[in-house]
Design an enzyme around this catalytic site. Structure first.
Site, PDB file in Angstrom:
ATOM      1  CG  ASP A   1      52.176  38.774  38.193  1.00  0.00           C
ATOM      2  OD1 ASP A   1      52.175  37.570  38.515  1.00  0.00           O
ATOM      3  OD2 ASP A   1      51.943  39.181  37.047  1.00  0.00           O
TER       4      ASP A   1
ATOM      5  CG  ASP B   1      51.239  34.226  38.996  1.00  0.00           C
ATOM      6  OD1 ASP B   1      50.146  34.484  38.468  1.00  0.00           O
ATOM      7  OD2 ASP B   1      52.327  34.527  38.481  1.00  0.00           O
TER       8      ASP B   1
END
Length: 609
Positions: free
Chosen positions: A485, A528
């Protein structure tokens, strides 16, 4: 003497009349055959035209049907895996983007009903009172019970164009995947066809009896039987008989000829001709027969014309057969009784096993298979060509086929076709034909790859990546699963813009590809977030080496728009299996917890769970 001459004269008259009667009979027979042959030629010509028209419609609807079918397979897998609605929605959006580049001219995209929620891949937001389960696309899909169905045409009130839905019910018996297609193109083709003055009317009708396109545009979306006249109802009864592709019938509107061709099992193309107008050109045959009936010389001329016409028809038939045979690279006729082989078609550049002729099929079959197939397909092709089991495999059917990869690494299809059996039903002759399907296979693979790839980064998408990992776990593989992440990614989008944010996503994907092996599974979860499965990595020391390579690549990542700002990644990692009852969902949960814990630390950080 006078009486005797009279008798001779009468006898000559009788012989002459007898000869004329025989001649007339022969001529009538000849002209009847000529008339019948000409009639069949006209019928055959119109039958071919109708097939060509149906083929054009087949090309038009095949891609949307394939798109719905393929999407339904993927969503069914998501159903089994309990994938949330928002992830399925993202998948439909991705699929719509894929199809917009392939079939953008006649579709609005993929949408559906998934576990009680309406999802739309094109971004359309339905009104509050919109009830998907009451819509025709949903109702007809449920009635179809898993088969692809087409829904009654309707007019789009926003674009004022005619549309139709293609839908399929999913395995849970409630969820549906659907696609809307524009059918104005079908109507345009029908209108172009109607310019032929011989055509009384032409239309396309679906399985439920609703007209999809018609030479009279006012009849679109009406039911041929319920909304039509007596002639329409009679025609509808004919169309319901699936074995009919040509019929002549009389009605209050006159005598008609109807040609019918199936379109992908969902539509039928119908061309209606006026019988008298269609065969009006044959009237000259009757005039000709009356004019030449008493002329012996004309009999020979007309006989020559008849034979010449037959020869022409045979030449045309031969050309048509050759055209059909062009799809086959090699065609052999095998006589199983005499154990001989006759080459009907052969391209020397396409099969090395036929450089020399052979007479004994039973002796040569396995050798032929060994020379044609690539290594991994040799055994498969040997079993297919085995003459000892051919009789049993063709019992009750007339054709069997097998796909394989040949020695040139091309996909091929080989087919046995029954030519003759004896009175007991035993095989006597078969055709053995080889067809190249390499281009079709490549197109299918390209289409599959598009659907499994994340469009922004080029790595696998979530559905494809998770499916591959689950397959490996089911095979007993072990390894390390990671969730990545990007830290403070929202700030990057807010401060530098979404284009820069997209560059960051793309560069992270490149870093993952460089850090992990080709055999590892690397994919984008969405936004993301990324994930990876490293096959065979079973402890933290090796895991830290792998993630260390990834962090090094992240540190070396260059995005000029960010200036001195560095991108950092929080990683959570977990090993499989951790217990005898470990599952992918538990593995994912552990790695996700690790990523969440890594968020507490600045910079690149990994937490093992």
């Amino acid at each position: 003497m006078h009486r005797s001459k009279q008798k001779l004269y009468l006898r000559r008259i009788g012989i002459f009349l007898l000869i004329m009667a025989i001649t007339a009979g022969v001529m009538i027979g000849i002209f009847y055959k000529l008339y019948d042959a000409s009639k069949q030629s006209i019928i055959g010509s119109w039958r071919n035209k109708t097939k060509e028209i149906a083929q054009e419609f087949s090309y038009y609807i095949k891609m949307p049907m394939d798109a719905v079918s393929f999407s339904a397979i993927k969503v069914n897998e998501m159903l089994k895996d309990n994938v949330p609605e928002n992830e399925v929605g993202r998948y439909l959006i991705d699929e719509t983007q894929v199809y917009s580049t392939i079939i953008s001219d006649n579709t609005t995209g993929i949408y559906g009903y998934y576990r009680g929620t309406y999802l739309d891949g094109s971004g359309w937001t339905p009104p509050e009172d919109y009830e998907p389960t009451s819509r025709p696309w949903y109702i007809d899909a449920v009635k179809g019970d898993g088969e692809i169905v087409t829904v009654k045409p309707y007019k789009n009130l926003q674009t004022f164009t005619m549309m139709m839905s293609v839908s399929q019910l999913l395995d849970d018996g409630e969820s549906v995947v659907s696609m809307d297609i524009f059918i104005d193109g079908v109507q345009k083709m029908i209108e172009d066809i109607s310019e032929d003055k011989h055509i009384q009317e032409a239309f396309v009708i679906d399985k439920n009896g609703f007209i999809v396109a018609h030479t009279d545009s006012n009849k679109i979306a009406v039911h041929l039987s319920y909304d039509g006249n007596e002639t329409d109802r009679e025609l509808y009864e004919i169309l319901k008989k699936e074995d009919r592709n040509y019929v002549e019938f009389s009605s209050s509107d006159g005598s008609n000829i109807v040609f019918i061709e199936d379109v992908n099992g969902v539509w039928k193309t119908v061309v209606v001709l006026d019988k008298r107008d269609t065969f009006s050109s044959l009237k000259s045959i009757y005039v000709m027969s009356g004019a030449v009936l008493f002329a012996i010389a004309m009999t020979l001329i007309l006989l020559f014309m008849y034979l010449n016409e037959k020869h022409r028809e045979n030449v045309e038939l031969s050309r048509e057969v050759e055209a059909i045979a062009d799809i086959y690279m090699i065609v052999l006729k095998i006589d199983l009784v005499r154990d001989t082989v006759k080459t009907l078609r052969f391209n020397k550049g396409d099969a090395r096993s036929f450089q020399s002729s052979f007479k004994n099929y039973r002796h040569s079959a396995l050798k032929m298979a060994d020379q044609i197939a690539s290594g991994q397909f040799k055994a498969l092709l040997e079993r297919f060509m085995d003459p000892n089991t051919l009789e049993k495999r063709l019992e009750g059917i007339n054709s069997i086929s097998q796909e394989f990869i040949d020695y040139n690494n091309r996909w091929m299809r080989i087919r046995f076709i029954v030519v003759g059996r004896d009175e007991k039903g035993s095989l006597q002759q078969v055709i053995l034909a080889f067809e190249s399907i390499d281009e079709d296979k490549k197109r299918q693979e390209a289409f599959k790859k598009l659907s499994e790839t994340d469009r922004m980064t080029g790595i696998r998408n979530r559905g494809s990546g998770e499916s591959m990992i689950k397959s490996r776990l089911a095979e007993g593989k072990s390894g390390m699963f990671c969730v990545m992440d990007a830290d403070n990614f929202k700030a990057i989008n807010d401060n530098y813009g979404h284009k820069v944010g997209d560059k960051v996503i793309i560069e992270i994907a490149k870093c993952m590809q460089s850090a992990f092996r080709d055999s590892d599974v690397v994919f984008r979860l969405g936004g993301d977030e990324f994930a990876a499965f490293a096959d065979g990595v079973e402890n933290e020391s090796v895991g830290r080496l792998v993630i260390g390579r990834f962090f090094e690549a992240i540190n070396n990542m260059s995005i000029p728009e960010l200036g001195d700002r560095k991108v950092s990644i929080s990683v959570g990692a977990a090993f499989y299996p951790s217990s005898n009852v470990d599952t992918f969902d538990l593995l994912y949960m552990r790695a996700d917890e690790g990523a969440y814990e890594s968020k507490r630390y600045e910079g690149n950080f990994i937490s093992f769970k």
